[in-house]
Design a protein around this motif. Sequence first.
Motif, short mmCIF file in Angstrom:
data_model
loop_
_atom_site.label_atom_id
_atom_site.label_comp_id
_atom_site.label_asym_id
_atom_site.label_seq_id
_atom_site.Cartn_x
_atom_site.Cartn_y
_atom_site.Cartn_z
N LYS A 94 0.81 -1.22 0.00
CA LYS A 94 0.00 0.00 0.00
C LYS A 94 0.85 1.27 0.00
N THR A 95 1.98 1.27 0.70
CA THR A 95 2.85 2.46 0.70
C THR A 95 3.45 2.69 -0.68
N THR A 96 3.83 1.61 -1.36
CA THR A 96 4.39 1.71 -2.71
C THR A 96 3.35 2.30 -3.66
N LEU A 97 2.11 1.83 -3.56
CA LEU A 97 1.05 2.36 -4.43
C LEU A 97 0.75 3.81 -4.09
N LEU A 98 0.69 4.14 -2.80
CA LEU A 98 0.44 5.52 -2.39
C LEU A 98 1.51 6.44 -2.96
N ARG A 99 2.78 6.02 -2.91
CA ARG A 99 3.89 6.82 -3.41
C ARG A 99 3.72 7.15 -4.89
N ASP A 100 3.31 6.15 -5.67
CA ASP A 100 3.17 6.39 -7.11
C ASP A 100 1.95 7.24 -7.42
N CYS A 101 0.88 7.11 -6.62
CA CYS A 101 -0.26 8.01 -6.77
C CYS A 101 0.16 9.45 -6.52
N ILE A 102 0.94 9.66 -5.45
CA ILE A 102 1.42 10.99 -5.12
C ILE A 102 2.24 11.57 -6.28
N ARG A 103 3.15 10.75 -6.81
CA ARG A 103 4.00 11.22 -7.91
C ARG A 103 3.17 11.65 -9.12
N GLN A 104 2.21 10.84 -9.51
CA GLN A 104 1.42 11.15 -10.70
C GLN A 104 0.51 12.35 -10.48
N ILE A 105 -0.06 12.46 -9.29
CA ILE A 105 -0.91 13.61 -8.99
C ILE A 105 -0.08 14.89 -8.96
N SER A 106 1.10 14.81 -8.39
CA SER A 106 1.99 15.98 -8.28
C SER A 106 2.51 16.44 -9.64
N ASP A 107 2.97 15.49 -10.45
CA ASP A 107 3.52 15.85 -11.76
C ASP A 107 2.43 16.20 -12.76
N GLY A 108 1.25 15.62 -12.59
CA GLY A 108 0.18 15.83 -13.54
C GLY A 108 0.23 14.82 -14.67
N THR A 109 -0.88 14.65 -15.36
CA THR A 109 -0.99 13.72 -16.48
C THR A 109 -1.53 14.47 -17.68
N LYS A 110 -1.71 13.77 -18.77
CA LYS A 110 -2.26 14.40 -19.98
C LYS A 110 -3.68 14.92 -19.72
N GLU A 111 -4.39 14.22 -18.84
CA GLU A 111 -5.78 14.59 -18.58
C GLU A 111 -5.94 15.62 -17.47
N HIS A 112 -4.99 15.66 -16.52
CA HIS A 112 -5.18 16.51 -15.34
C HIS A 112 -3.90 17.26 -15.01
N GLY A 130 -1.05 19.10 -12.69
CA GLY A 130 -0.42 18.70 -11.45
C GLY A 130 -0.96 19.48 -10.26
N ARG A 131 -1.09 18.81 -9.14
CA ARG A 131 -1.55 19.43 -7.88
C ARG A 131 -0.39 19.55 -6.90
N THR A 132 -0.48 20.54 -6.00
CA THR A 132 0.48 20.60 -4.90
C THR A 132 0.09 19.55 -3.87
N VAL A 133 1.09 18.78 -3.42
CA VAL A 133 0.84 17.67 -2.49
C VAL A 133 1.69 17.88 -1.24
N GLY A 162 7.28 13.44 -6.94
CA GLY A 162 6.69 14.48 -7.79
C GLY A 162 7.27 15.86 -7.57
N MET A 163 7.13 16.67 -8.61
CA MET A 163 7.76 17.99 -8.62
C MET A 163 7.04 19.03 -7.76
N ARG A 164 5.78 18.75 -7.40
CA ARG A 164 5.00 19.73 -6.62
C ARG A 164 4.69 19.21 -5.22
N THR A 165 5.56 18.34 -4.71
CA THR A 165 5.32 17.70 -3.42
C THR A 165 6.25 18.23 -2.35
N ASP A 166 5.68 18.55 -1.19
CA ASP A 166 6.43 18.99 -0.01
C ASP A 166 6.30 17.92 1.06
N VAL A 167 7.43 17.55 1.67
CA VAL A 167 7.45 16.44 2.63
C VAL A 167 7.82 16.94 4.02
N LEU A 168 6.97 16.62 4.99
CA LEU A 168 7.28 16.85 6.40
C LEU A 168 7.72 15.50 6.96
#
Length: 310
Positions: free
Chosen positions: A160-178, A180-183, A205-211
């Motif tokens: 689940k952590t591996t899947l969450l990480r890749d979801c974060i990356r794709q949401i942060s970088d953005g896709t052809k359809e959507h 990118g969001r700040t994460v 991802g490029m728009r992700t900030d990590v605490l």
Amino acid sequence: VITTSTASGKTLSFLLPVLQDILKNPLQAAKVDLWETEEIRVRAGQCLSVQVRGREWRLEVRYTVEEIRQILSYLANYSLYAYEREIRQGYLTLPGGHRLGLVGRAVLEGDRITSLTEISALNLRLAHEKKGCADSVISCLWEQDNLCDTLVVSPPGGGKTTLLRDCIRQISDGTKEHRGRTVGVVDERSEIAGCCRGVPENDVGMRTDVLDGCPKALGMRMLLRSMAPEVLAVDEIGSEEDVREIQYAANCGCTVFATVHGGSLDALQNQPNLRKLLETGAFQRLLFLEGRDAPGRIRQVTDHRGTVLC
């Protein structure tokens, strides 16, 4: 042959020096593929146990308590005192998001564990960065241009952590359809981003900030106030405080991505804190993974009522 010639080579390469002599030789002799290895368990007086693609291999090599302490000391950079807080909780987080579990003799002060001594077993869980593992479900997490609050559900070791990480990356970088969001990621155990000296070693991802290294309940509100993320991501929720902060984030208009231990919707609803969260419709999407026997494999995607979507 032990190999790191994959996308995860950057994080796995940290482990190679420590595997020399004590651990590396028996793994090489057994032709263990480090990239496919999920866990390496060392127990005093017992055979070395290696989990590879959900299957256990037992190697005819045994370690003494002193050798186990040497492995622990090396992994902690010979500075066990610097990891005292983590050791009390029974684990160390290593660069790259790898996690070393510990057991031994608990020293108590009242009902509080103050230290862990006489370490007798280690469980080295290897973090694997698998880019693209969310490709098959990422499109299910949107309703037109609105990203759905999403909960990833699986038993321990299900990916689940591996899947969450890749979801974060794709949401942060953005896709052809959507776009990118700040994460904002609250990475309590340094397992999502794998920060080393504050810098993520995994691609989140490029728009992700990590605490990094902050308890979830404290970190979620801190990130909302300081970085104003559009998406907030956390790993392994379950406490009453977690639920409260997720509800707070939702009230702030922030989309939440989280993971939780579980095998089914019924199992989640048997946990009072999670039942309250699900009843409010806090998560519009639930991703159920198959579990330890097939890590990362998605069984189904449902809405919060349990209706199968894909």
